[in-house]
Design a protein around this motif. Structure first.
Motif, PDB file in Angstrom:
ATOM      1  N   ASP A  50      21.556  34.734  39.914  1.00  8.67           N
ATOM      2  CA  ASP A  50      21.397  33.279  40.039  1.00  8.67           C
ATOM      3  C   ASP A  50      21.382  32.858  41.509  1.00  8.67           C
ATOM      4  O   ASP A  50      20.594  31.992  41.912  1.00  8.67           O
ATOM      5  CB  ASP A  50      22.532  32.555  39.305  1.00  8.67           C
ATOM      6  CG  ASP A  50      22.412  32.674  37.793  1.00  8.67           C
ATOM      7  OD1 ASP A  50      21.292  32.965  37.310  1.00  8.67           O
ATOM      8  OD2 ASP A  50      23.430  32.481  37.102  1.00  8.67           O
ATOM      9  N   ILE A  51      22.272  33.453  42.289  1.00 11.96           N
ATOM     10  CA  ILE A  51      22.309  33.143  43.725  1.00 11.96           C
ATOM     11  C   ILE A  51      20.999  33.544  44.390  1.00 11.96           C
ATOM     12  O   ILE A  51      20.460  32.815  45.230  1.00 11.96           O
ATOM     13  CB  ILE A  51      23.492  33.865  44.393  1.00 11.96           C
ATOM     14  CG1 ILE A  51      24.820  33.306  43.889  1.00 11.96           C
ATOM     15  CG2 ILE A  51      23.415  33.727  45.923  1.00 11.96           C
ATOM     16  CD1 ILE A  51      26.032  34.074  44.379  1.00 11.96           C
ATOM     17  N   ALA A  52      20.462  34.693  43.982  1.00  7.67           N
ATOM     18  CA  ALA A  52      19.193  35.160  44.550  1.00  7.67           C
ATOM     19  C   ALA A  52      18.067  34.178  44.255  1.00  7.67           C
ATOM     20  O   ALA A  52      17.250  33.866  45.128  1.00  7.67           O
ATOM     21  CB  ALA A  52      18.852  36.541  43.997  1.00  7.67           C
ATOM     22  N   GLN A  57      14.579  29.470  46.035  1.00  7.47           N
ATOM     23  CA  GLN A  57      14.241  28.051  45.990  1.00  7.47           C
ATOM     24  C   GLN A  57      14.378  27.392  47.354  1.00  7.47           C
ATOM     25  O   GLN A  57      13.556  26.542  47.735  1.00  7.47           O
ATOM     26  CB  GLN A  57      15.117  27.331  44.966  1.00  7.47           C
ATOM     27  CG  GLN A  57      14.851  27.732  43.525  1.00  7.47           C
ATOM     28  CD  GLN A  57      15.825  27.067  42.572  1.00  7.47           C
ATOM     29  OE1 GLN A  57      16.616  26.199  42.953  1.00  7.47           O
ATOM     30  NE2 GLN A  57      15.793  27.483  41.307  1.00  7.47           N
ATOM     31  N   ILE A  58      15.409  27.762  48.093  1.00  4.32           N
ATOM     32  CA  ILE A  58      15.626  27.145  49.404  1.00  4.32           C
ATOM     33  C   ILE A  58      15.002  27.965  50.534  1.00  4.32           C
ATOM     34  O   ILE A  58      15.233  27.717  51.698  1.00  4.32           O
ATOM     35  CB  ILE A  58      17.123  26.930  49.682  1.00  4.32           C
ATOM     36  CG1 ILE A  58      17.861  28.268  49.762  1.00  4.32           C
ATOM     37  CG2 ILE A  58      17.738  26.032  48.620  1.00  4.32           C
ATOM     38  CD1 ILE A  58      19.321  28.141  50.157  1.00  4.32           C
ATOM     39  N   LEU A  64      17.924  36.784  49.752  1.00 11.61           N
ATOM     40  CA  LEU A  64      17.270  37.215  48.516  1.00 11.61           C
ATOM     41  C   LEU A  64      17.020  38.721  48.534  1.00 11.61           C
ATOM     42  O   LEU A  64      17.329  39.433  47.573  1.00 11.61           O
ATOM     43  CB  LEU A  64      15.941  36.461  48.352  1.00 11.61           C
ATOM     44  CG  LEU A  64      15.003  36.917  47.226  1.00 11.61           C
ATOM     45  CD1 LEU A  64      15.660  36.727  45.867  1.00 11.61           C
ATOM     46  CD2 LEU A  64      13.690  36.154  47.305  1.00 11.61           C
ATOM     47  N   ALA A  65      16.482  39.215  49.630  1.00 12.05           N
ATOM     48  CA  ALA A  65      16.212  40.652  49.761  1.00 12.05           C
ATOM     49  C   ALA A  65      17.509  41.452  49.848  1.00 12.05           C
ATOM     50  O   ALA A  65      17.573  42.585  49.358  1.00 12.05           O
ATOM     51  CB  ALA A  65      15.349  40.908  50.998  1.00 12.05           C
ATOM     52  N   ALA A  66      18.546  40.883  50.467  1.00 13.73           N
ATOM     53  CA  ALA A  66      19.824  41.589  50.586  1.00 13.73           C
ATOM     54  C   ALA A  66      20.455  41.804  49.211  1.00 13.73           C
ATOM     55  O   ALA A  66      20.963  42.895  48.907  1.00 13.73           O
ATOM     56  CB  ALA A  66      20.768  40.804  51.486  1.00 13.73           C
TER      57      ALA A  66
END
Length: 241
Positions: A50-52, A57-58, A64-66
């Protein structure tokens, strides 16, 4: 310049981004490895996905890649959350991974995940192929502000640098190469043309994350490997009991 001994002098900002990437990877992996209960481990797993998506989105492609890199690491894939159907299927998976350049995690089943959770994971995986072409396209099309995934930019610069010489055969300057380098540099600068995001900053969350990340600065790869090995041994012991 970031690989040289004096990297903190020649490329300080780039080194900071690399260190931040590694810290976020360790943060995700440590959170999953330290959790003893399978249900909570799955809960954290879905939370990171979900955080990814929120990072996408932002336009925070760096984090995201991490998160993606952290989740597909061998030490995470070997956790008791996952299982293979058979050794024969395992050989088939390895064949596909080597000869067709597919991610092994695309075929691995997640024990304990609900159908909707598995669909969420599959969708998350589709953001990345082995060359990360899809991620590159997301970065190229996005508006500013954004935080790009730096290795993709470094790969582009390296490709331009290695594929052409600065001088042509007649001794003249290779203007095409210079134009390509300038275009890449200008695109990189565009990500910060608009300063700041249009949402309130949660300083309490920031403080909590900074505290956790600071504690992870001294965590090395061998520490994570030892922790993963301990988790695996405990899982086998529990099965025998």
């Amino acid at each position: 310049g970031w690989k040289k001994p004096d990297c903190w002098k020649t490329s300080p900002n780039l080194v900071k981004m690399i260190n931040q990437f590694n810290t976020e990877v360790r943060w995700v992996q440590t959170t999953l490895l330290q959790e003893k209960k399978l249900a909570r481990r799955i809960r954290f797993l879905m939370k990171f996905i979900d955080i990814a998506y929120k990072c996408q989105q932002i336009r925070n492609f760096h984090t995201l890649a991490a998160i993606h890199s952290a989740l597909i690491a061998k030490r995470i894939m070997n956790l008791p959350v996952f299982f293979f159907f058979s050794s024969l299927l395992l050989l088939h998976i390895i064949y596909i991974h080597i000869y067709m350049h597919m991610h092994i995690v695309d075929i691995i089943q997640w024990d304990g995940l609900k159908v909707q959770q598995r669909e969420s994971w599959d969708k998350f995986q589709n953001l990345f192929d082995w060359k990360k072409d899809a991620l590159f396209e997301l970065q190229e099309r996005c508006e500013s502000p954004a935080i790009p995934y730096l290795p993709l930019f470094c790969a582009q610069f390296f490709k331009i640098e290695e594929s052409q010489e600065y001088k042509l055969g007649d001794g003249s300057i290779n203007r095409r190469k210079l134009q390509l380098l300038v275009q890449r540099a200008e695109r990189f600068v565009q990500y910060k043309q608009v300063i700041g995001y249009h949402f309130p900053i949660k300083y309490d969350y920031q403080s909590l994350l900074l505290k956790e990340w600071k504690e992870l600065q001294n965590v090395q790869e061998e520490h994570l490997e030892m922790l993963a090995d301990l988790v695996g041994r405990n899982a086998k012991l529990n099965k025998k009991i």
